[in-house]
Design a protein around this motif. Structure first.
Motif, mmCIF file in Angstrom:
data_model
loop_
_atom_site.group_PDB
_atom_site.id
_atom_site.type_symbol
_atom_site.label_atom_id
_atom_site.label_comp_id
_atom_site.label_asym_id
_atom_site.label_seq_id
_atom_site.Cartn_x
_atom_site.Cartn_y
_atom_site.Cartn_z
ATOM 1 N N GLN A 33 -8.371 -137.936 10.877
ATOM 2 C CA GLN A 33 -7.851 -137.942 12.244
ATOM 3 C C GLN A 33 -6.310 -137.949 12.316
ATOM 4 N N ARG A 34 -5.656 -138.828 11.512
ATOM 5 C CA ARG A 34 -4.198 -138.965 11.616
ATOM 6 C C ARG A 34 -3.455 -137.648 11.350
ATOM 7 N N PRO A 35 -3.742 -136.962 10.233
ATOM 8 C CA PRO A 35 -3.028 -135.688 10.026
ATOM 9 C C PRO A 35 -3.322 -134.658 11.117
ATOM 10 N N LYS A 36 -4.533 -134.711 11.681
ATOM 11 C CA LYS A 36 -4.844 -133.776 12.782
ATOM 12 C C LYS A 36 -3.953 -134.070 13.985
ATOM 13 N N ASP A 37 -3.891 -135.363 14.348
ATOM 14 C CA ASP A 37 -3.071 -135.762 15.507
ATOM 15 C C ASP A 37 -1.609 -135.387 15.269
ATOM 16 N N THR A 296 -0.400 -136.263 -2.257
ATOM 17 C CA THR A 296 -0.189 -137.600 -1.721
ATOM 18 C C THR A 296 1.163 -138.184 -2.131
ATOM 19 N N LEU A 297 1.579 -137.921 -3.371
ATOM 20 C CA LEU A 297 2.810 -138.539 -3.875
ATOM 21 C C LEU A 297 3.961 -137.543 -3.983
ATOM 22 N N GLY A 298 3.641 -136.243 -3.960
ATOM 23 C CA GLY A 298 4.669 -135.224 -4.132
ATOM 24 C C GLY A 298 5.429 -134.930 -2.848
ATOM 25 N N THR A 299 6.396 -134.001 -2.961
ATOM 26 C CA THR A 299 7.166 -133.570 -1.795
ATOM 27 C C THR A 299 6.561 -132.259 -1.284
ATOM 28 N N TYR A 331 -3.874 -140.433 4.091
ATOM 29 C CA TYR A 331 -2.665 -140.744 3.320
ATOM 30 C C TYR A 331 -1.993 -139.511 2.732
ATOM 31 N N VAL A 332 -2.356 -138.331 3.215
ATOM 32 C CA VAL A 332 -1.577 -137.125 2.890
ATOM 33 C C VAL A 332 -0.484 -137.016 3.957
ATOM 34 N N PRO A 333 0.801 -137.068 3.557
ATOM 35 C CA PRO A 333 1.849 -136.961 4.576
ATOM 36 C C PRO A 333 1.735 -135.648 5.352
ATOM 37 N N ALA A 334 2.046 -135.717 6.650
ATOM 38 C CA ALA A 334 1.892 -134.544 7.518
ATOM 39 C C ALA A 334 2.681 -133.354 6.967
ATOM 40 N N ALA A 335 3.881 -133.615 6.409
ATOM 41 C CA ALA A 335 4.714 -132.506 5.904
ATOM 42 C C ALA A 335 4.043 -131.829 4.706
ATOM 43 N N ASN A 336 3.293 -132.611 3.926
ATOM 44 C CA ASN A 336 2.608 -132.013 2.771
ATOM 45 C C ASN A 336 1.428 -131.147 3.216
ATOM 46 N N MET A 337 0.730 -131.601 4.254
ATOM 47 C CA MET A 337 -0.362 -130.763 4.753
ATOM 48 C C MET A 337 0.210 -129.446 5.282
ATOM 49 N N ARG A 338 1.307 -129.546 6.016
ATOM 50 C CA ARG A 338 1.921 -128.343 6.575
ATOM 51 C C ARG A 338 2.378 -127.396 5.449
#
Ligand code: B1M
Length: 591
Positions: A33-37, A296-299, A331-338
């Motif tokens: 849910q969080r990364p979707k939002d 999760t841990l990378g940039t 816990y995947v940062p939004a910028a990493n998903m993008r």
């Protein structure tokens, strides 16, 4: 990056058929849910919101479970709640999961009296809505078909593992019951024209192999998959299998069941380059972007580099989709998903012509565990191998009579334990490490050993209580509810002669510290299976230091994502890759 959004499910189907579409499709099946939002910049709540997310993120589909409620769910009262920590989204993410020890279906009586859900009672109305609202070119993917996972969740993992060896018919009955409900639901939903594919997320493996002997999967599980596979093939819809872990042993079976694709090819469990070589012409591969580390841990640059590398090596010729090695978790940062989404568009245009080392970034390549071979032979004067065989067969009367014979032959009960039973459980551990036996056999052997020791309790006490090797306090860190592996560690430690104090799951640093104060163990053993919760191991060590207790106790850490480098970095005294290794390490630390 601005991307032209033109969903086209044909692209997905072409990749499923192991051919080259116009570009490499995105392939994730679940986003928390969080990364979707975060991606949408607003709460994603309604069905329309969800469709908007999948569309705007650049997928050719929307995924969905069958109904508002799943047809087979973890029953009421069987769940535990824990907190997810260390997400970048600030608030704590609460999760609820099945307990592993004791389920609701542990006997025939309970099975007969259980009020089973009926496919007829399910509200499948969302599929009518999908039929109407999906944007042009998009299809819906049904997430359904898991049978193995609900079976162990209904029974409790440990009951399930022992029942497989001891009451196989009960397991078969439960699997068939669940299979029937899933199949009926599957038939109803796949009548909807919006359905383009079915993903069956049934985790049957962990990092080093299958959780149970494949003979059971072939006998009870795969016939159901095959039935669904046949329907998918006839209807011309995709059929994808998702299982974590190392599934090498059953890849040919998956092809035989009619699956078009396999997901998520976890980098620390399977080497995707090898998988592509062996099965890439028959199975489309979806996944491999490292959730343990890069995502999760990378940039974002690291993620971009890993996507580049996967597309460069796996996509040429077709049959590949980019996705995480599990799902896009909280816990995947939004910028990493993008970065994952953008890089797939950027590098995925066919024909693929990417140069080796074309872009820079730090990413983690496959590091699969190489299995041990053989068992260590130690001559203790007693037949440890025969003891091991009897333990694995759960033949407690035989182990007892062997032990009695050795005692009658002049060996003290204490010595029979140290020269017969303990070497035997070590052999059992090595057979597990070799892949000769699976979790149920190892668990049963550990239990058979404690039953045997129980039988000789008085004789052992007559010589002075059997000396314990030392006390180990153990638990899974805060926010982490995985405990199947930790429970195995407990059993093997007990079998090897340790006193074990098990604190359970989601244990806070403060609780670990308190237990060290009260129980005064020689060893504190801390487990974690999530990258995001590993940091709690460090926090616990720091809390021990702050309480002035660090020097009094050895600390070992373990669980699938833990590496020796990480253990050293946080100041632990050691780590072990598996349960037999953990027992060996504890013994070494006490010398
Ligand atoms: Co989850 N899960 N899970 N899961 N799950 C993993 C761990 C994952 C690796 C899958 C993947 O990436 N493809 C991934 C973690 C990725 C990461 O962060 N690095 C993952 C995820 C993402 C999640 C959720 C976040 C999913 C979601 O909600 N989106 C969620 C988190 C819940 C939470 O904890 N807060 C979740 C939930 C679940 C279930 C509830 C469905 C279930 C757990 C049930 C339970 O334990 N009560 C589950 C399962 C079953 C798994 C997999 C499939 C199997 C784990 C297992 O039991 N293996 C796992 C995939 C995988 O491992 N490849 C996965 C069998 C067990 C015997 O092995 O635990 O590795 P293992 O133990 C080994 C060794 O590691 C060692 O000994 C054992 C063998 O001898 N060992 C130690 C273990 N503890 C040790 C301690 C030691 C020493 C050795 O010293 C202290």
């Amino acid at each position: 990056m601005k991307r032209e959004l033109k969903p086209n499910f044909e692209r997905y189907m072409t990749a499923l058929h192991c051919e080259e579409p116009d570009r490499v499709p995105l392939g994730d099946w679940h986003v928390d849910q969080r990364p979707k939002d975060a991606f949408m910049g607003r709460p994603v709540k309604t069905l329309q919101d969800h469709v908007d997310f999948w569309y705007n993120a650049g997928f050719d589909y929307v995924t969905s479970s069958s109904g508002i409620l799943e047809p087979v769910r973890v029953p009421e009262g069987m769940t535990v709640r824990g907190e997810g920590v260390h997400t970048e989204y600030g608030d704590k993410v609460s999760r609820e999961w099945a307990q592993t020890h004791e389920g609701v279906l542990t006997s025939w009586e309970k099975y007969e009296n259980y009020k089973w859900p009926k496919a007829d009672d399910l509200d499948l109305s969302k599929w009518d809505t999908f039929d109407k609202i999906l944007p042009k070119g998009m299809k819906a993917i049904l997430l359904l078909g898991k049978i193995y996972t609900p079976a162990w969740m209904y029974m409790g993992a440990e009951t399930f593992f022992s029942a497989l060896e001891q009451d196989e018919e009960l397991v078969a009955a439960i699997i068939n019951r669940i299979g029937e409900i899933q199949y009926q639901t599957f038939m109803r939903v796949t009548e909807h024209p919006c359905v383009g594919a079915v993903i069956n997320p049934d985790d049957i493996a962990f990092n080093t192999g299958l959780l149970v002997n494949p003979k059971y999967l072939r006998k009870y599980l795969f016939p159901w998959y095959k039935k669904m596979g046949k329907v998918c093939r006839e209807k011309g819809i995709g059929f994808i299998f998702h299982s974590d872990g190392d599934c090498t042993e059953i890849m040919d079976d998956l092809i035989d069941c009619g699956f078009h694709a396999f997901n998520p090819i976890q980098p620390n469990a399977m080497n995707i380059v090898e998988v592509k070589k062996k099965w890439g012409k028959k199975l489309c591969l979806i996944g491999n972007l490292n959730l343990d580390s890069t995502l999760t841990l990378g940039t974002p640059e690291d993620v971009r580099a890993e996507v580049y590398e996967r597309i460069r090596t796996i996509a040429p010729g077709g049959g590949y989709m980019v996705s995480s090695s599990n799902s896009i978790t909280d816990y995947v940062p939004a910028a990493n998903m993008r970065a994952l989404l953008d890089a797939t568009y950027e590098f995925g245009q066919y024909p693929i012509r990417l140069e080796e080392g074309g872009i820079q970034g730090k990413f983690w390549t496959s590091q699969t565990k190489v299995r041990k071979t053989g068992t260590t032979k130690v001559d203790t004067g007693l037949d440890a191998e025969a003891y091991a065989e009897a333990l694995i067969a759960n033949d407690i009367p035989k182990t007892i009579s062997m032990m009695q014979q050795d005692i009658d032959g002049g060996t003290t009960p204490q010595n029979v334990v140290s020269r017969g039973l303990i070497p035997a459980i070590t052999i059992v551990g090595e057979q597990f490490q070799n892949g000769q036996i699976y979790i149920p056999e190892m668990m049963i052997a550990a239990r058979a050993m404690s039953a045997t020791l129980d039988h000789f309790k008085q004789k052992l006490a007559g010589q002075g209580e059997a000396k314990k090797l030392g006390t180990v306090v153990i638990g899974t860190v805060q926010g982490d509810l995985h405990d199947i592996g930790k429970n195995l560690v407990v059993m093997i430690l007990k079998g090897q002669g340790f006193q074990v104090e098990d604190l359970g799951v989601s244990v806070s640093a403060a609780k670990f510290v308190q237990a060290v104060k009260e129980k005064k163990p020689e060893i504190l053993a801390i487990g974690a299976l999530l990258t995001t919760t590993m940091i709690e191991m460090k926090n616990t060590i720091e809390a021990l230091k702050a309480a002035g207790l660090r020097e009094q106790v050895k600390v070992i850490v373990g669980g699938a994502p833990v590496t020796p480098a990480f253990a050293a970095q946080i100041g632990a005294d050691g780590t072990a890759y598996d349960a037999p290794g953990a027992a060996k390490l504890c013994k070494e630390l006490l010398q």
